[in-house]
Scaffold this motif. Structure first.
Motif, PDB file in Angstrom:
ATOM      1  N   TYR A  82      17.469  49.808 -23.119  1.00 51.97           N
ATOM      2  CA  TYR A  82      18.793  49.830 -22.887  1.00 51.97           C
ATOM      3  C   TYR A  82      19.069  49.718 -21.580  1.00 51.97           C
ATOM      4  CZ  TYR A  82      23.227  52.409 -22.083  1.00 51.97           C
ATOM      5  OH  TYR A  82      24.755  52.407 -21.616  1.00 51.97           O
ATOM      6  N   LYS A  92      22.263  53.454 -25.886  1.00 45.27           N
ATOM      7  CA  LYS A  92      21.407  54.247 -25.331  1.00 45.27           C
ATOM      8  C   LYS A  92      20.365  55.087 -25.852  1.00 45.27           C
ATOM      9  CE  LYS A  92      23.833  57.573 -23.312  1.00 45.27           C
ATOM     10  NZ  LYS A  92      24.924  58.286 -22.503  1.00 45.27           N
ATOM     11  N   ASP A 123      25.741  56.657 -18.973  1.00 42.96           N
ATOM     12  CA  ASP A 123      25.863  55.280 -19.521  1.00 42.96           C
ATOM     13  C   ASP A 123      25.765  54.362 -18.399  1.00 42.96           C
ATOM     14  OD1 ASP A 123      26.570  56.421 -21.909  1.00 42.96           O
ATOM     15  OD2 ASP A 123      28.919  56.220 -21.338  1.00 42.96           O
TER      16      ASP A 123
END
Length: 467
Positions: A82, A92, A123
């Motif tokens: 990711y 994620k 994130d």
């Protein structure tokens, strides 16, 4: 004015048989006590894809941590699954964290320790994308490897790759959303972690068990991204010293209790690390400029008694080096040098991609264009671009710090250009080097050991040595 509000404390081996540990091993961020200095005078000044490159190893994923060297092994952290492509970060839930062990002779990956994320990771976006999920450089005592992965905690492996323990340190986020980057250090029987984003704390773990020994929390850790150093005091005691916004703090590493603090530079963020030489702490930091030298030791507020000099020299993320009574650092494409005893500037020059025009730059600075040079490229953060990055669109501030081998300083910018600079009272560019086939991000600080220079990018780990 002392920011007293910042002091609101809540006080409360089988492989080891065959592994040869060398005296010049590079076993933490920036090597011996974070100095960035090696006395190795055999590192080449020039290299290419075909000259003085011992090997190149593809890594499992990107990262901005630095390599460390333990005997005949190289250790580095990275992530995968990711956030490796800025245009398509992915899910994620697929994020994986890795501690990688390579053979320093040929770059072969010997083992990979996988660490499961907590699920509370940031994130991949905005400022966090500047450095990602593997920004903390591991540390070693020659017996085991200790790594820190922010919200995903601390972990220890032996040199065979067997997992010994893991520990959660905290899962908070820093208010700016920049993530964390401070690296752990080993002091005696403790692994000490600046968990500045995750818990606004300095945390000590037992190296053998991973159990928490002490924890000291303070609001002042918010906005801190530097790594501590150990300072030997005149009275024989050791201080654990770290720079925080507006101040420098000295702790007892055995108990975590603060011994002293001093007013420092006027900056609400502390991205670089302090350096130490013979009991004196040096710090250069701040968008608006700030430099200081502080004699370690004392009790309580030592600003009036222990500050040796202060100035307005400008730094940002890159940590300086102390060498032969001079301090060198690079920020925004500008290389600077000051006298360590007085803080007086010796030279300031813009890095050049070719040729040696340092004398012209130095003269211009002395004629009054110094402030213009300080406002050159960088001075802030550029745009994150994950595992790949074009050379022409780097922008922003480089993350790597310079290191010294012999009488030469090596500095890698984010495009992968390595500047080799002769050390002295005048700026002298000896060479520039670049890997032709790697257009990714270079944010890790190089490591030096036994005639070899190790440089990492988001894709590869390189080993440079005389042929």
């Amino acid at each position: 004015m002392i920011r007293r509000g910042l002091l609101a404390w809540s006080m409360c081996a089988s492989l080891a048989v065959t592994l040869t540990v060398h005296a010049d091993d590079w076993m933490r961020f920036r090597g011996p006590n974070g100095s960035g200095v090696s006395d190795d005078d055999s590192i080449p000044t020039e290299w290419s894809d075909t000259e003085n490159m011992s090997w190149k190893a593809e890594l499992p994923g990107p990262g901005s941590s630095s390599p460390i060297i333990v005997g005949d092994r190289v250790f580095i952290t990275c992530w995968s699954g990711y956030g490796t492509d800025s245009d398509n970060p992915g899910n994620k839930e697929d994020l994986k964290l890795h501690l990688v062990c390579l053979n320093r002779t040929d770059g072969e990956i010997l083992w990979t320790g996988d660490i499961e994320p907590t699920g509370k990771e940031e994130d991949y976006r905005g400022m966090f994308a500047q450095h990602g999920y593997a920004s903390h450089t591991p540390a070693s005592d020659g017996k085991n490897i200790y790594a820190y992965f922010g919200k995903s905690g601390a972990v220890a492996f032996d040199l065979d790759g067997n997992r010994l323990w893991d520990a959660s340190i905290g899962t908070e986020s820093d208010p700016r959303g920049w993530g964390s980057a401070s690296s752990p250090v080993l002091v005696g029987d403790k692994m000490i972690i600046p968990a500045t984003a995750e818990s606004q704390a300095l945390v000590a773990l037992d190296k053998e068990t991973g159990e928490e020994v002490w924890r000291q929390e303070a609001q002042g850790f918010t906005g801190t991204w530097g790594t501590p150093v150990v300072c030997q005091r005149e009275d024989g005691l050791e201080d654990l010293v770290i720079g925080v916004p507006y101040e420098v703090w000295g702790f007892n590493p055995e108990t975590g209790k603060m011994r002293w603090f001093a007013e420092s530079v006027e900056s609400d963020s502390m991205c670089s690390s302090v350096i130490e030489h013979e009991g004196t702490i040096y710090l250069i930091e701040g968008r608006s400029g700030g430099s200081i030298a502080i004699r370690s030791g004392g009790k309580g507020d030592v600003t009036d008694t222990n500050v040796l000099w202060s100035g307005r020299e400008r730094g940002r993320i890159s940590t300086p080096v102390f060498y032969n009574q001079r301090i060198y650092w690079i920020s925004g494409g500008i290389v600077s040098c000051i006298d360590a005893k007085t803080g007086d500037q010796l030279f300031q020059a813009r890095l050049q991609s070719g040729g040696d025009r340092g004398r012209d730059e130095q003269s211009a600075d002395r004629d009054g264009s110094r402030e213009s040079a300080r406002g050159g490229p960088g001075g802030g953060f550029g745009r994150g671009s994950g595992g790949g990055r074009s050379r022409g669109g780097m922008g922003g501030q480089s993350y790597a710090s310079p290191v010294v081998a012999g009488d030469q300083m090596y500095y890698v910018d984010r495009s992968g250009t390595t500047y080799v600079i002769g050390l002295g009272d005048e700026y002298k560019l000896l060479a520039t080097n670049q890997f032709s086939d790697d257009d990714s991000d270079f944010s890790g600080t190089p490591a030096i050991s036994d005639g070899q220079l190790f440089i990492r990018s988001n894709k590869y780990l390189y080993c440079i040595a005389e042929e």
